[in-house]
Design an enzyme around this catalytic site. Structure first.
Site, PDB file in Angstrom:
ATOM      1  N   GLU A  26      14.884   8.354  -0.020  1.00 31.75           N
ATOM      2  CA  GLU A  26      13.435   9.077  -0.894  1.00 31.75           C
ATOM      3  C   GLU A  26      12.483   7.405   0.214  1.00 31.75           C
ATOM      4  OE1 GLU A  26      13.778   8.442  -5.321  1.00 31.75           O
ATOM      5  OE2 GLU A  26      13.417  10.934  -4.854  1.00 31.75           O
ATOM      6  N   GLU A  56      22.072  15.007  -9.474  1.00 34.59           N
ATOM      7  CA  GLU A  56      21.235  15.132  -7.772  1.00 34.59           C
ATOM      8  C   GLU A  56      21.719  13.803  -6.928  1.00 34.59           C
ATOM      9  OE1 GLU A  56      16.701  15.224  -7.929  1.00 34.59           O
ATOM     10  OE2 GLU A  56      17.028  13.507  -7.169  1.00 34.59           O
TER      11      GLU A  56
END
Length: 291
Positions: free
Chosen positions: A177, A172
């Protein structure tokens, strides 16, 4: 046509004097004058390039500028009726949670009771992906977005832009974020995952001034063979490579698809009574370049 004698009508009659070519001579200036008199046709202007789309050394291969009035379903799938065990919300394909207007995609989190695939949930949220529609092995991935999170009223809110492998296996890349809450709202998180055991490497880069929710900011990840670099508003803030990440070549050499979502709750904590709903994660564009 060459090789054929002239037709009878084309031959001068015997003994007939050829007519002077005065008419042809006079016609030339008339034609020229007519050409000068014609109005000039303006040259068609070349297509304008959107600001920021030209990056030296990179070629734009995919983008969404969110100029329409709805999500472009040829580019994105909007997940619907999906509860996940990593958060507290339900991903819904609902215009109250996923909307496009004024050149901006809004993913909206709401405090709303719903039965989601048989599970009671107290929040609704938006989640888009490009699975089966677009995937990339290496590239420059960019989002310009405004976080919903400030120093108060944002505990438990967690928007993100990230990439996952098409094969559904290990790996990933988190371009960014943007978790909320007093402890997290000033930072943008960069991360890579090997697996969800979890084996991951990440950092939280705090803005020197301001924070991700004070307006639109640009988050970029350049993924190339042997190295991944992260930027915030054009400033490099992190890097992973074969030296920092022993499993780099095992997981970062295959095609990845794009993910955009606004998660409510998770390992950074659940909303508290002060968390403000609805909350909007606003995205101006998503762009992908390759070499």
């Amino acid at each position: 046509m060459t090789g054929h004698p002239p037709l009878p009508s084309d031959r001068p009659a015997a003994g007939r004097r050829r007519r002077p070519l005065l008419l042809g001579v006079l016609a030339v200036p008339l034609i020229a004058a007519t050409a000068v008199a014609l109005p000039r046709v303006a040259a068609e202007a070349p297509p304008t390039e959107r600001p920021g789309t030209h990056v030296p050394g990179w070629r734009l291969v995919w983008s969404d500028e969110f100029d329409g009035t709805a999500v472009d379903r040829s580019k994105w799938t909007v997940r619907d009726g999906e509860p996940r065990d990593v958060d507290l919300g339900c991903n819904v394909d609902d215009p109250e949670n996923v909307l496009v207007a004024g050149g901006v995609l809004t993913l909206r989190a709401q405090r709303r009771s719903i039965v989601c695939a048989g599970q009671p949930r107290q929040y609704t949220e938006g989640y888009l992906d490009t699975i089966g529609k677009a995937s990339f092995r290496y590239g420059r991935f960019e989002i310009r977005a405004e976080s919903p999170n400030g120093p108060t009223g944002s505990q438990g809110l967690w928007p993100a832009f990230w990439l996952r492998p098409d094969d559904g296996g290990k790996g990933e890349i988190d371009v960014v974020e943007l978790p909320g809450g007093a402890a997290h709202h000033r930072a943008a998180t960069q991360a890579v995952f090997y697996d969800y055991s979890p084996v991951k490497q990440d950092q939280r880069w705090a803005f020197p001034t301001g924070h991700p929710g004070d307006g639109f900011h640009t988050y970029t990840t350049e993924w190339e063979p042997g190295v991944i670099r992260w930027y915030v508003d054009g400033r490099q803030v992190w890097q992973r490579d074969r030296g920092t990440t022993p499993w780099f070549d095992e997981v970062f050499t295959k095609p990845y698809n794009l993910r955009l979502n606004f998660q409510v709750g998770g390992w950074l904590g659940a909303p508290d009574p002060a968390t403000a709903f609805p909350a909007d994660f606003r995205i101006d564009h998503v762009r992908v370049w390759q070499r």
